[in-house]
Write a protein that holds these residues in place. Structure first.
Motif, PDB file in Angstrom:
ATOM      1  N   SER A  82      14.020   5.986 -52.491  1.00 20.23           N
ATOM      2  CA  SER A  82      14.838   6.070 -51.276  1.00 20.23           C
ATOM      3  C   SER A  82      14.083   6.680 -50.101  1.00 20.23           C
ATOM      4  O   SER A  82      14.594   6.697 -48.982  1.00 20.23           O
ATOM      5  CB  SER A  82      16.099   6.902 -51.550  1.00 20.23           C
ATOM      6  N   THR A  83      12.886   7.190 -50.342  1.00 18.59           N
ATOM      7  CA  THR A  83      12.097   7.758 -49.261  1.00 18.59           C
ATOM      8  C   THR A  83      11.188   6.691 -48.665  1.00 18.59           C
ATOM      9  O   THR A  83      11.015   5.606 -49.218  1.00 18.59           O
ATOM     10  CB  THR A  83      11.235   8.925 -49.767  1.00 18.59           C
ATOM     11  N   SER A 121      11.747  11.503 -54.228  1.00 17.38           N
ATOM     12  CA  SER A 121      12.688  12.544 -54.629  1.00 17.38           C
ATOM     13  C   SER A 121      12.450  12.965 -56.080  1.00 17.38           C
ATOM     14  O   SER A 121      12.211  12.129 -56.952  1.00 17.38           O
ATOM     15  CB  SER A 121      14.127  12.023 -54.484  1.00 17.38           C
ATOM     16  N   ASN A 122      12.526  14.269 -56.308  1.00 15.72           N
ATOM     17  CA  ASN A 122      12.416  14.780 -57.678  1.00 15.72           C
ATOM     18  C   ASN A 122      13.755  15.288 -58.193  1.00 15.72           C
ATOM     19  O   ASN A 122      13.829  16.014 -59.187  1.00 15.72           O
ATOM     20  CB  ASN A 122      11.368  15.894 -57.752  1.00 15.72           C
ATOM     21  N   ARG A 123      14.828  14.884 -57.531  1.00 16.40           N
ATOM     22  CA  ARG A 123      16.162  15.286 -57.950  1.00 16.40           C
ATOM     23  C   ARG A 123      16.642  14.436 -59.116  1.00 16.40           C
ATOM     24  O   ARG A 123      16.128  13.347 -59.382  1.00 16.40           O
ATOM     25  CB  ARG A 123      17.141  15.162 -56.780  1.00 16.40           C
ATOM     26  N   ARG A 158      19.109  11.915 -60.738  1.00 16.64           N
ATOM     27  CA  ARG A 158      19.968  10.853 -60.211  1.00 16.64           C
ATOM     28  C   ARG A 158      21.198  10.706 -61.100  1.00 16.64           C
ATOM     29  O   ARG A 158      21.089  10.523 -62.304  1.00 16.64           O
ATOM     30  CB  ARG A 158      19.186   9.535 -60.132  1.00 16.64           C
ATOM     31  N   ASN A 179      23.798  15.258 -53.341  1.00 19.96           N
ATOM     32  CA  ASN A 179      23.435  14.555 -52.108  1.00 19.96           C
ATOM     33  C   ASN A 179      23.750  13.080 -52.292  1.00 19.96           C
ATOM     34  O   ASN A 179      23.187  12.420 -53.164  1.00 19.96           O
ATOM     35  CB  ASN A 179      21.946  14.748 -51.809  1.00 19.96           C
ATOM     36  N   GLU A 218      23.083  10.494 -45.161  1.00 24.82           N
ATOM     37  CA  GLU A 218      23.122  11.409 -46.306  1.00 24.82           C
ATOM     38  C   GLU A 218      24.274  12.385 -46.134  1.00 24.82           C
ATOM     39  O   GLU A 218      24.508  12.908 -45.040  1.00 24.82           O
ATOM     40  CB  GLU A 218      21.795  12.160 -46.453  1.00 24.82           C
ATOM     41  N   GLN A 227      25.720  15.780 -48.017  1.00 26.65           N
ATOM     42  CA  GLN A 227      25.609  16.840 -49.012  1.00 26.65           C
ATOM     43  C   GLN A 227      26.950  17.547 -49.147  1.00 26.65           C
ATOM     44  O   GLN A 227      27.696  17.693 -48.176  1.00 26.65           O
ATOM     45  CB  GLN A 227      24.518  17.835 -48.610  1.00 26.65           C
ATOM     46  N   GLU A 270      22.528  11.997 -56.150  1.00 25.52           N
ATOM     47  CA  GLU A 270      21.571  12.811 -56.907  1.00 25.52           C
ATOM     48  C   GLU A 270      21.853  14.282 -56.643  1.00 25.52           C
ATOM     49  O   GLU A 270      22.546  14.651 -55.710  1.00 25.52           O
ATOM     50  CB  GLU A 270      20.131  12.446 -56.494  1.00 25.52           C
TER      51      GLU A 270
END
Length: 574
Positions: free
Chosen positions: A380-381, A406-408, A410, A484, A537, A539, A573
């Protein structure tokens, strides 16, 4: 040879005034007759050019313009047609032994060039800016006889243009869009739009004649891979067959108001005449693409070009396979689609993330990359790398570019992240007006059970579109995390607003007219795959989620017919 051409052209002009010529010049020529009237052509075709319109286009002893408007150049739609104040031959030369002339028509904003070779079926054209105002639309075009050219062809659509009799005034529903006489479907020029950078050749044709545009370079167009524009259509007021060269357009964009430097060149492209044969036009297009950049053009800046190469690797170690890559403005202040002042280049990375741009004009660019689906459809980046300096005859090697992802964790993803509506119901279907009206007012998508195609490509009715998903652990007992919600829109047409809910809690709004949701005309102008991409986005607090079944709902609270949200991907995520 020149004097012979002039004398033959003079005899030709006497015939032009009455009927098709009985004599033909043997070399390309420019002849002036009267005030602001000229005849140009060669041994194959000739055209009478007036102060604005090029008419009496004779090819194979047939007037291809007839009662239509002919050829002209304009900006801001038809509001500003360029007026030609003079014409001259600025180059008289040979290329590979074939004589040609470069004819320059001057106006108060710039110069239109026709490069005509001996024996050529058509001409190369290009325009050089000198004083164009800040604008969004700039175009050259032919409006031709509708009986000679009853059909149109782009890379996406090929068929007979609707007859003028079907454009019934009482059936008009919006700009250039009419209800079909039988009440089934619509007639609109926007059905004939197409992707600018995917074109091989396009134009209008019939059983005996074809008029085509072949634009091999495309670096002079505004926008990126998602740029789409009008190509061919029926002129609704006169019935003319329209062959449109929208070199700077806005028809599916939020905005594009660009300032052009003196000397900005659009083109050259080839305007090609034949007997209506598509295989012949395709073969000629292949030749033109192989010959670009054109060696015959005497312009130092045009030939000042280099290469750019590199490799894209995601921060999780994967190559950015198939990524869309774009060379645009350095230190950009506009979206990639909105850029248009200078020159722009597009490509896609290979399976290892390698990319290369060839024949790039010498300048400094900003490189952008984003997911084009496929193996990196979860990314998504995007990537921005400024300061890409291109020098003449050199290869700028960027090496490996690290692309942070992203390292979040999902929780779900609906639809591939690729800036298109592909995969959803009707996403990428053949262009047709009002297709979004076929999507439901209410929809439930169950993660893990529903298929991507169960989500429709666009939302236009008031109602609730809900995503149901499971959370395996108790959020209250889990470490502190920030949920998010990422909403990637392939397009948005204003007049529609939505409230975003998670488990009955309002977590955001998508409001018509807000800075991030200005209008692009995708949904009401027959687009089914994209308009202008937007990323939102939202949050919210971790406590909103619960172990077990959860919901995210897009509640459309305001709607306008055929307007709304065109979806790309929805990701949650934490």
């Amino acid at each position: 040879m020149r004097s012979l051409a002039v004398s033959l052209a003079a005899s030709l002009l006497a015939n032009v005034a009455n009927a098709s010529p009985t004599k033909k010049a043997t070399a390309p020529f420019l002849t002036s007759i009267g005030n602001q009237t000229w005849v140009i052509g060669n041994d194959v075709w000739n055209m009478t050019q007036g102060p604005q319109f090029g008419v009496k286009l004779y090819y194979k002893d047939h007037d291809c313009v007839g009662d239509a408007w002919g050829h002209y150049v304009s900006y801001n739609g038809a509001a500003d047609n360029l007026v030609w104040t003079s014409a001259s031959i600025v180059k008289n030369g040979k290329y590979k032994g074939v004589p040609f002339i470069d004819i320059q028509f001057t106006s108060d904003v710039g110069d239109m060039h026709w490069v005509i070779f001996e024996g050529q079926h058509g001409a190369y054209q290009y325009f050089v800016n000198h004083n164009l105002p800040t604008l969004g639309e700039f175009r050259t075009l032919w409006r031709l006889d509708n009986t000679t050219f009853p059909k149109g062809r782009t890379v996406d659509k090929d068929g007979t243009l609707p007859p003028l009799s079907d454009y019934i005034a009482a059936n008009k529903v919006q700009d250039e869009t009419w209800l079909a006489p039988d009440g089934k479907g619509y007639i609109t020029k926007y059905d004939w739009a197409s992707w600018v950078r995917e074109q091989d050749y396009y134009g209008v044709y019939g059983d005996e004649f074809g008029s085509w545009y072949i634009n091999p370079g495309k670096d002079y167009y505004n926008g990126n891979q998602l740029k789409q524009e009008l190509m061919v259509h029926r002129e609704s007021s006169t019935g003319d067959a329209v062959q449109l060269n929208m070199v700077h357009g806005t028809h599916f964009m939020v905005s594009s108001a660009d300032v052009f430097p003196d000397g900005k060149m659009w083109g050259p492209w080839l305007w090609y005449l034949n007997d209506g044969s598509k295989p012949d036009a395709a073969a000629r297009a292949k030749e033109e693409f192989a010959a670009w950049p054109y060696a015959w053009l005497d312009d130092e800046a045009y030939h000042a070009r280099g290469k750019v190469s590199g490799r894209l690797v995601l921060s999780d170690g994967r190559p950015a396979a198939g990524a869309a890559v774009f060379l645009g403005d350095d230190e950009p202040t506009k979206t990639a689609l909105d850029m248009g002042s200078t020159y722009y280049y597009t490509t896609y990375a290979d399976e290892r993330g390698n990319f290369e741009f060839a024949d790039v004009r010498a300048a400094t660019y900003g490189l952008q990359a984003w997911s084009h689906g496929g193996e990196i459809a979860d990314v998504s980046t995007s990537l921005l790398h400024n300061g890409v300096a291109v020098a003449t005859g050199k290869t700028t090697r960027l090496g490996t570019l690290a692309w942070a992802v992203s390292n979040r964790t999902r929780l779900f993803q609906v639809g591939d992240f690729d800036r298109y509506s592909y995969g959803f119901l009707y996403g990428g279907a053949p262009r047709q007006h009002a297709l979004v009206a076929s999507c439901p007012a209410d929809l439930v998508y169950r993660v893990g059970t529903s298929k991507t195609a169960d989500w429709c490509f666009g939302q236009t009715y008031q109602g609730n579109w809900t995503i149901e998903f499971e959370v395996a652990e108790d959020p209250a007992a889990a470490p502190a995390r920030q949920p998010n919600l990422i909403v990637s829109l392939a397009g948005y047409s204003s007049g529609a607003s939505s409230t975003v809910w998670a488990n009955g809690h309002v977590i955001g709004n998508m409001t018509s007219g807000s800075p991030e949701l200005q209008n692009d005309p995708c949904l009401y102008r027959s687009a089914t795959a994209a308009g202008e991409w937007r990323l939102l986005e939202f949050q919210f607090d971790q406590s909103v989620l619960q172990k077990g079944l959860n919901t995210v709902t897009f509640q459309m609270t305001r709607n306008t017919t055929w307007h709304g949200f065109m979806w790309d991907s929805i990701i949650l995520e934490w």
